[in-house]
Design an enzyme around this catalytic site. Structure first.
Site, short mmCIF file in Angstrom:
data_model
loop_
_atom_site.label_atom_id
_atom_site.label_comp_id
_atom_site.label_asym_id
_atom_site.label_seq_id
_atom_site.Cartn_x
_atom_site.Cartn_y
_atom_site.Cartn_z
N CYS A 143 -19.16 -1.46 -18.80
CA CYS A 143 -19.10 -1.36 -17.27
C CYS A 143 -20.05 -1.84 -16.50
CB CYS A 143 -18.78 0.19 -17.11
SG CYS A 143 -18.99 0.89 -15.58
N GLU A 148 0.78 -1.18 -0.01
CA GLU A 148 -0.12 0.06 -0.10
C GLU A 148 0.98 1.13 0.07
OE1 GLU A 148 -2.96 0.41 -0.45
OE2 GLU A 148 -3.38 -1.99 -0.72
#
Length: 343
Positions: free
Chosen positions: A200, A35
């Site tokens: 999408c 991260e």
DNA sequence: CACACGTGGCC
DNA sequence: TGGCCAAGTGT
């Protein structure tokens, strides 16, 4: 379940990314490292760094006891070097104050150096299954498009609104899949340029799709003209070794090794005298090298000097002689590596 | 709130 | 090719 969560969790099964190196683990340590590396940095750039880093520092204890210079070497080329410094600080805190175990709460994570709200949410969700939101560039883009938000996402008011939406859309289960799906959707479908709206899963309720606003949203960051700064550096060589200097200033490239700077090239002789004693030298080459950052350009004026001998054998603090062949492994910023290579 | 902080890839 | 942008945080 909410519309977005329901749709993208299903979508992720068939179309999400499942093989990223940090997805193969539940280890909070590895998730944390990934991260941090991924902050403002694209996945493809991070992958080789992540693998190498984990190999060298497999646990938080190994990292906490590591030499800062070794950590910097493994970060060299990745950018935003403050992250490496924070990572070492946080590792020590985890070991000393948390018995080497990561805290599982966002509030505690967020207090650790280099971990902000979004990274805390990501660690919490991926490592511990906590129902917490993240807010990276992908998520911002997806939410801005879906809700038809026309303001630039960097504005404080817009950010606050986006965080609220992120909270409201959290699912009560499958948080890991949901979080990964949100980012994968942003990275592969809801891209900055030329989004693939026809594929999408959120198309039916997407405000930008309905109103044909995908070229306008996300709004662009207001741009500013960037200055050009100048710096004079010395490339000093003797016996096939190059002189480096550690950067201590709280500015660009802090903690890395770079070339020594000098106010005026006319001071070279005095500079050499002060540091190395009466030192005969040849001025081999002069030139310029332009490094471009997001917020300024840096014109590096260099003098390449070869000493014919070293009178003073001592090396002052923060200076280091490095063999030419070892330069590529040193903790040196990329533009300086290029400069050294090109001369 | 605005800014500093790196680098590589994209068109 | 130069401008834009990316799994943000700290001050």
């Amino acid at each position: 379940m909410q519309y977005i969560a329901e749709k993208i969790i299903v979508w992720h099964k068939s179309s999400g990314r499942h093989d990223l190196p940090w997805q193969k683990t539940q280890d909070p340590y590895r998730i944390w490292i990934s991260e941090i590396m991924l902050q403002q940095t694209q996945v493809s750039s991070v992958i080789p760094y992540f693998k190498k880093f984990i190999k060298e520092f497999p646990t938080v204890d190994k990292l906490a006891s590591a030499d800062e210079d070794l950590v910097m070497r493994h970060w060299s080329g990745l950018g935003y070097y403050r992250r490496a410094k924070f990572i070492l600080q946080t590792a020590k805190i985890i070991v000393d104050s948390y018995q080497s175990k990561f805290p599982i709460n966002v509030d505690e994570l967020i207090n650790l150096p280099g971990i902000g709200k979004s990274t805390a949410g990501a660690i919490c969700a991926f490592a511990f299954g906590g129902i917490e939101p993240i807010m990276d560039a992908n998520v911002k883009r997806v939410f801005c498009r879906f809700y038809g938000i026309r303001e630039w996402s960097g504005k404080a008011k817009t950010q606050k609104y986006l965080w609220n939406l992120a909270h409201e859309n959290l699912p009560s289960k499958d948080i890991k899949i949901y979080t990964q799906a949100l980012m994968d959707l942003g990275a592969t479908i809801c891209k900055g340029r030329q989004p693939d709206c026809l594929n999408c899963p959120l198309q039916r309720k997407c405000e930008s799709f309905k109103l044909n606003l995908c070229q306008v949203i996300p709004a662009k960051k207001p741009k500013k003209t960037i200055p050009t700064k100048q710096v004079n550096v010395l490339m000093v060589e003797v016996n096939n070794q190059i002189l480096l200097k550690k950067r201590r200033e709280a500015s660009v490239w802090e903690g890395l090794w770079s070339l020594p700077e000098i106010q005026e090239f006319s001071y070279i002789e005095k500079w050499l005298q002060d540091l190395w004693g009466a030192t005969p030298f040849n001025l081999v080459k002069q030139g310029q090298h332009l490094a471009i950052f997001s917020h300024y350009k840096l014109q590096i004026n260099f003098n390449y000097i070869v000493l014919t001998e070293r009178i003073n054998k001592n090396t002052p603090r923060d200076f280091l002689w490095v063999n030419r062949a070892e330069l590529s492994n040193a903790g040196i910023p990329t533009p300086v590596k290029r400069l050294l290579r090109d001369i």
